[in-house]
Design an enzyme around this catalytic site. Structure first.
Site, PDB file in Angstrom:
ATOM      1  N   GLY A 122       6.527   4.651   8.968  1.00  0.00           N
ATOM      2  CA  GLY A 122       5.741   5.813   9.126  1.00  0.00           C
ATOM      3  C   GLY A 122       5.737   6.548  10.393  1.00  0.00           C
ATOM      4  N   SER A 123       4.642   7.263  10.788  1.00  0.00           N
ATOM      5  CA  SER A 123       4.842   8.090  11.944  1.00  0.00           C
ATOM      6  C   SER A 123       4.609   7.121  13.166  1.00  0.00           C
ATOM      7  CB  SER A 123       3.636   8.771  12.262  1.00  0.00           C
ATOM      8  OG  SER A 123       2.504   8.164  12.241  1.00  0.00           O
ATOM      9  N   THR A 124       5.017   7.624  14.407  1.00  0.00           N
ATOM     10  CA  THR A 124       5.189   7.082  15.434  1.00  0.00           C
ATOM     11  C   THR A 124       3.603   6.562  15.895  1.00  0.00           C
ATOM     12  OG1 THR A 124       7.276   7.486  16.221  1.00  0.00           O
ATOM     13  CG2 THR A 124       5.649   6.732  18.181  1.00  0.00           C
ATOM     14  N   GLU A 158       9.023   0.766  11.558  1.00  0.00           N
ATOM     15  CA  GLU A 158      10.235   1.653  11.416  1.00  0.00           C
ATOM     16  C   GLU A 158       9.669   2.997  11.478  1.00  0.00           C
ATOM     17  OE1 GLU A 158      12.151   4.715  10.473  1.00  0.00           O
ATOM     18  OE2 GLU A 158      12.346   3.735   8.363  1.00  0.00           O
ATOM     19  N   GLU A 196       9.216  15.452  16.300  1.00  0.00           N
ATOM     20  CA  GLU A 196       9.610  15.324  15.024  1.00  0.00           C
ATOM     21  C   GLU A 196       8.968  16.307  14.136  1.00  0.00           C
ATOM     22  OE1 GLU A 196      10.847  11.802  12.052  1.00  0.00           O
ATOM     23  OE2 GLU A 196       8.679  11.679  12.913  1.00  0.00           O
ATOM     24  N   CYS A 201      13.496  10.127   8.269  1.00  0.00           N
ATOM     25  CA  CYS A 201      13.211  10.005   9.719  1.00  0.00           C
ATOM     26  C   CYS A 201      14.308   9.909  10.438  1.00  0.00           C
ATOM     27  CB  CYS A 201      12.685   8.570   9.652  1.00  0.00           C
ATOM     28  SG  CYS A 201      13.550   7.270   8.746  1.00  0.00           S
ATOM     29  N   ALA A 248       0.870   6.307  14.160  1.00  0.00           N
ATOM     30  CA  ALA A 248       0.387   5.323  13.349  1.00  0.00           C
ATOM     31  C   ALA A 248       0.978   3.957  13.740  1.00  0.00           C
ATOM     32  CB  ALA A 248       0.657   5.612  11.672  1.00  0.00           C
ATOM     33  N   GLY A 249       2.095   3.904  13.893  1.00  0.00           N
ATOM     34  CA  GLY A 249       2.886   2.773  14.356  1.00  0.00           C
ATOM     35  C   GLY A 249       2.424   2.148  15.545  1.00  0.00           C
ATOM     36  N   LYS A 305       1.112  -1.291  -0.044  1.00  0.00           N
ATOM     37  CA  LYS A 305      -0.008  -0.083  -0.130  1.00  0.00           C
ATOM     38  C   LYS A 305       0.920   1.202   0.076  1.00  0.00           C
ATOM     39  CE  LYS A 305      -1.538   2.755   2.856  1.00  0.00           C
ATOM     40  NZ  LYS A 305      -1.528   3.958   2.222  1.00  0.00           N
TER      41      LYS A 305
END
Length: 480
Positions: free
Chosen positions: A231-233, A253, A386, A287, A235-236, A179
């Site tokens: 991606g972002s923390t 990551e 960030e 990142c 979303a992770g 995706k």
């Protein structure tokens, strides 16, 4: 000229999407729409996962191919991608603002490099190894492909980060549903063309362009065996919660707020190019970059002047021009977030020493000047969150112990750098930094070494042998 696609790449062929919704692609340089693609629906994801499952479960299919045969296929895919290098770089730069000089080193080169690296690895390393058993006899330890992989990729390095996942997953014998981020979907169609040219079996690679809801649907899909996400923390964390509930393996990551520790003997003027690459590469949309620069009080003003001078010297402009070092950021929303962060830093008392505005003469495009703040407290929002843009914070420290303490005083731990004229001294400091990776007098990811973060920067590792192991599961067969 608009680039319009009407089909989705599912099961090895171009398929009509299940709905009429589309994803527009907007140029960060001109703010004009430059193309569009179909937006995948849950029905399209179902079809993609079913195709991947069929390809994986086929007794004569990809997962059962011997390593030499899979390695040959990876080599063919590498060659097909290399033949598309220029249009791939141009597509990425046109979508996310990446300067083409960076794209040639990342989006054009890294995918083929990783495919060939893992092709060589599966030829060299046996799938089965026999171990002496403590209970007598021996055990045959076998590494098998984990299954169907959901690979969710961000917009900042769309092809490089796709192949951080796709290359080892294919080498292991997995099938994959990719995706891509909605900001960078046009390059995914070039990838699909390369997959077709390379002759990979139908269903081994499938691509479902979509927004967050489609990513969430894919992560939870019952036909998926592993998730790989960059991606972002935030979303992770949500993905980790889902995978934890499902007992589904996941590699994450995530974000970073890395520190560059400038020791008192550092010669920054000898490392200008390396400092740019470690702190501002890809318009700050990277990142791992060291956006906190820690400088000794004894040389603080000198370091501030050096970093500010670097920022002012950079060529800002069209990402498709060879001379451009800083292009536009990916979207209007991203520029707004960066400008809010700059305003917030000023309100908290940081001293602006370079940039801070939109560059003169560039009335269109989502540009932000390379920006440097001095007198930054490490507890401030600027130092802790960030930003994902060309904004640096220079923070003073008293001694090396204080520098290490400040570097580690962060929720993140992805990258980092140490700058010194004494490599052994720098190495000693690097060992003390709580981070998944640290560079000395520069930062350059090594495809043969593990990459990933600690703390809020993620779980698991990509690249190197560890990257292949992430797409394998072990089986012990006890022999007597």
């Amino acid at each position: 000229m608009l680039v319009e696609h009407v089909s989705l790449f599912l099961g090895g062929e171009w398929c009509r999407p299940a709905n009429r919704r589309r994803i527009p692609v907007v140029s960060p340089m001109t703010e004009d729409v430059i193309g569009s693609v179909p937006e995948a629906s849950p029905r399209d994801v179902d079809a993609a996962v079913a195709a991947a499952r069929s390809a994986f479960d086929d007794p004569q299919g990809w997962s059962s191919w011997d390593p030499a045969r899979r390695a040959d296929a990876l080599e063919l895919l590498a060659s097909a991608l290399e033949s598309r290098a220029k249009p791939m770089v141009d597509a990425v730069s046109s979508q996310n603002g990446m300067p083409v000089t960076i794209g040639r080193r990342s989006e054009a080169a890294i995918p083929a490099t990783l495919l060939r690296y893992y092709a060589a690895m599966i030829l060299r390393d046996p799938v089965e190894k026999e171990r002496e058993s403590l209970a007598g006899g021996s055990t045959l330890v076998r590494r098998e492909p984990i299954g169907v992989v959901a690979a969710i990729v961000p917009w900042n390095y769309p092809q490089s980060l796709t192949f951080f996942k796709l290359a080892p997953a294919l080498a292991a014998g997995c099938s994959v549903v990719i995706k891509p981020a909605p900001e960078t979907v046009l390059d995914a169609y070039l990838l699909a063309d390369a997959v077709i040219e390379a002759g990979l079996p139908p269903g081994v690679v499938n691509i479902v362009p979509g927004r967050r809801d489609i990513g969430a649907y894919l992560v939870e899909h019952p036909g998926v065996d592993k998730v790989a996400f960059t991606g972002s923390t935030g979303a992770g964390r949500r993905i980790a919660e889902v995978c934890g509930r499902l007992l589904r393996p996941v590699t994450l990551e995530l974000g970073g707020k890395s520190a560059a520790i400038v020791l008192d003997d550092a010669e920054l003027t000898a490392h200008t190019a390396q400092l740019f690459g470690a702190c501002l590469v890809n318009n700050g949309q990277t990142c791992y970059i060291s956006t906190r620069i820690l400088a000794p009080r004894s040389r603080y003003d000198e370091v501030v002047d050096s970093v500010a001078g670097l920022a002012r010297s950079l060529v800002v402009g069209d990402p498709l021009e060879k001379s451009t070092q800083i292009g536009p950021v990916v979207s209007r929303a991203q520029r707004d977030r960066i400008e809010d962060a700059i305003d917030g830093a000023l309100a908290q008392g940081a001293r602006l020493v370079a940039g801070g505005k939109r560059p003169a003469g560039l009335d269109r495009g989502w540009f932000v000047e390379p920006t440097v703040f001095a007198d930054v407290d490490n507890s401030s929002v600027l130092a802790q969150e960030e930003i994902f843009g060309p904004v640096l914070a220079v923070i003073p420290y008293e001694d090396v112990d204080d520098a290490v303490r400040i570097a580690n005083d962060s929720p993140y731990g992805l990258g980092g750098t140490v700058w010194s004229a004494d490599a052994e001294r720098a190495l000693g400091v690097a060992r003390r930094v709580q981070s998944g990776s640290v560079g000395i007098n520069g930062y350059l990811i090594d495809p043969a070494s593990p990459f990933g973060g600690v703390k809020a920067s993620g779980l698991g590792r990509e690249l190197g042998p560890e990257g292949l192991a992430a797409y394998q599961q072990t089986k012990s067969i006890y022999l007597r």
